[in-house]
Design a protein around this motif. Structure first.
Motif, PDB file in Angstrom:
ATOM      1  N   THR A 247       9.234  18.416  -4.545  1.00  0.00           N
ATOM      2  CA  THR A 247       9.204  19.123  -3.278  1.00  0.00           C
ATOM      3  C   THR A 247       8.891  18.059  -2.240  1.00  0.00           C
ATOM      4  N   LEU A 249       7.297  16.800   1.010  1.00  0.00           N
ATOM      5  CA  LEU A 249       6.284  17.111   2.024  1.00  0.00           C
ATOM      6  C   LEU A 249       6.659  16.445   3.357  1.00  0.00           C
ATOM      7  N   SER A 255       7.026  21.980   3.680  1.00  0.00           N
ATOM      8  CA  SER A 255       7.715  21.331   2.563  1.00  0.00           C
ATOM      9  C   SER A 255       9.166  21.760   2.484  1.00  0.00           C
ATOM     10  N   SER A 365       6.776  11.692   2.196  1.00  0.00           N
ATOM     11  CA  SER A 365       7.739  11.966   1.141  1.00  0.00           C
ATOM     12  C   SER A 365       7.732  10.890   0.063  1.00  0.00           C
TER      13      SER A 365
END
Ligand code: MTE
Ligand code: CO
Length: 389
Positions: A247, A249, A255, A365
């Motif tokens: 996922t 961020l 997200s 990320s």
């Protein structure tokens, strides 16, 4: 007069004595002089080798096919050691007829051959905040490209019969991690393969022997290895690997989830930190480009940090969702170089710079870094990983 070269004037051992006979190596291995061509890990990245990753030596390879024994490995619970006679694939849930397949059942169904790249969403993840690892093996080596043989998942699902409310599938591995992911039914019915062979031979244990999911163009985590179960449902499962992991961020704390596609990306594999320039005069720059959304249409290369760009020469097959090989044949007179490559895919999408990515996605990320890579070649040919502003 120049001294004669003993490599030419003297009879060498390999010319004087008989070599080993056939059957010395019933399953062939590379020359002993190629021992340095191996997958490598980065020891400080993970706490244990069972839940870890190693990297494809991209700078030692050519063409588009990754040799089976050099495909990077990513395991969450080590390599399952499965006797194919004891392996079962179950399909159940929202189906008319729950089914269990043996490996022999699967090998009696219509099969297809396709070449696809697998890229871990975490590939280049260490490079989000700045240039870090010295070698394309480590910055870009969580990718491999293999010819798979397998049965389209669509065929297996047709046997079971999907209920009208079937929307998502859950794929589960038989390894100690029992890793699982949710897959939309549209993708399952499109181009997913349930593969038992790679590059013409049985899957390697590291790659999911005897059965793995092939999810063309989508992040590697979905390609469940040692595949034992497919449950059909009407919602995603919210598994660990799609909530706390995989996922993205964003800077504002929100997200991005289910970022399945691997967007267009490329890297110059030679020269690169593990493969410096050694000769002035003519040289071959070589690299790889790929896109999870189609084929590679064009690759641009700059040698001077983006002032001048030229079209690279693409050579070899240009396949859907596959690595594509490119070259630039160039002369080097010893001047420092700032080398970059930029891929464009069949949708018209152009690989972004790292700065452009950060503007949209921030720096929290790890996943889906497809930004442009820069290599700095120094006057002595040594090459290092850098970023230019
Ligand atoms: N499947 C199972 N069962 N267990 C795993 O640990 N790792 C996933 C995926 N499938 C994994 C798995 C991840 S994160 C990636 S990137 C790919 O497999 C790696 O495939 P490879 O080992 O063939 O490179
Ligand atoms: Co992965």
């Amino acid at each position: 007069a120049p001294k004669p070269d003993p490599l030419i004037t003297d009879v060498q051992d390999w010319n004087r004595y008989l070599g080993e006979g056939v059957d010395k190596r019933p399953y062939g291995t590379p020359s002993r002089f190629e021992k340095h061509v191996v997958r490598r890990d980065v020891s400080w990245l993970t706490a244990s080798p069972e839940s870890s990753v190693n990297f494809t030596p991209l700078h030692e390879l050519d063409g588009i096919i990754t040799p089976s024994g050099l495909c990077f490995e990513r395991h969450h619970g080590g390599i399952a050691d499965i006797d194919p006679a004891s392996h079962r694939l179950m399909i159940h849930g929202l189906v008319d007829k729950p089914l269990v397949f043996t490996m022999e059942d699967i090998k009696r169904m219509p099969r297809e051959n396709r070449v696809h790249f697998l890229e871990c969403a975490a590939n280049s993840g260490m490079e989000w905040r700045g240039a870090q690892l010295n070698g394309c093996q480590f910055t870009h080596g969580m990718v491999h490209n293999v010819m798979y043989t397998g049965v389209p998942l669509r065929v297996l699902l047709a046997e079971a019969g999907l209920k009208p409310n079937a929307k998502w599938l859950m794929l589960e591995g038989a390894d100690a991690s029992g890793m699982n992911r949710s897959l939309p039914v549209e993708k399952a019915l499109d181009d997913v393969l349930i593969a038992f062979a790679m590059n013409g031979e049985a899957l390697r244990p590291e790659q999911g022997y005897p059965l793995r999911a092939v999810i063309p163009g989508w992040e590697g985590n979905l390609w469940v290895k040692w595949l034992r179960r497919i449950e059909v449902g009407d919602m995603p499962w919210q598994a660990r690997e799609e909530t706390s992991k995989y996922t993205d961020l964003l800077a504002d704390g929100r997200s991005r989830r289910f970022t399945f596609f691997m967007d267009a990306k490329s890297v110059v594999t030679n020269p690169s930190p593990q493969a410096p320039l050694k000769h002035k005069g003519s040289n071959v720059l070589s690299g790889l480009a790929w896109s999870g959304r189609g084929t590679i249409k064009r690759v641009d290369v700059t040698l001077d940090g983006g002032r001048n760009w030229q079209h690279a020469r693409i050579d070899g097959p240009v396949l859907e969702k596959s690595l594509t090989r490119f070259y630039v044949d160039f002369d080097w007179n010893g001047q420092p170089l700032l080398i970059q490559s930029r891929a464009m895919d069949s949708t018209g999408y152009v690989q972004p710079t790292k700065e452009e990515l950060r503007k949209i996605r921030g720096t929290n990320s790890i996943y889906h870094n497809n930004g442009i890579q820069t290599w700095h070649v120094k006057a002595n040919g040594e090459t290092e990983n850098v970023e230019i502003g």
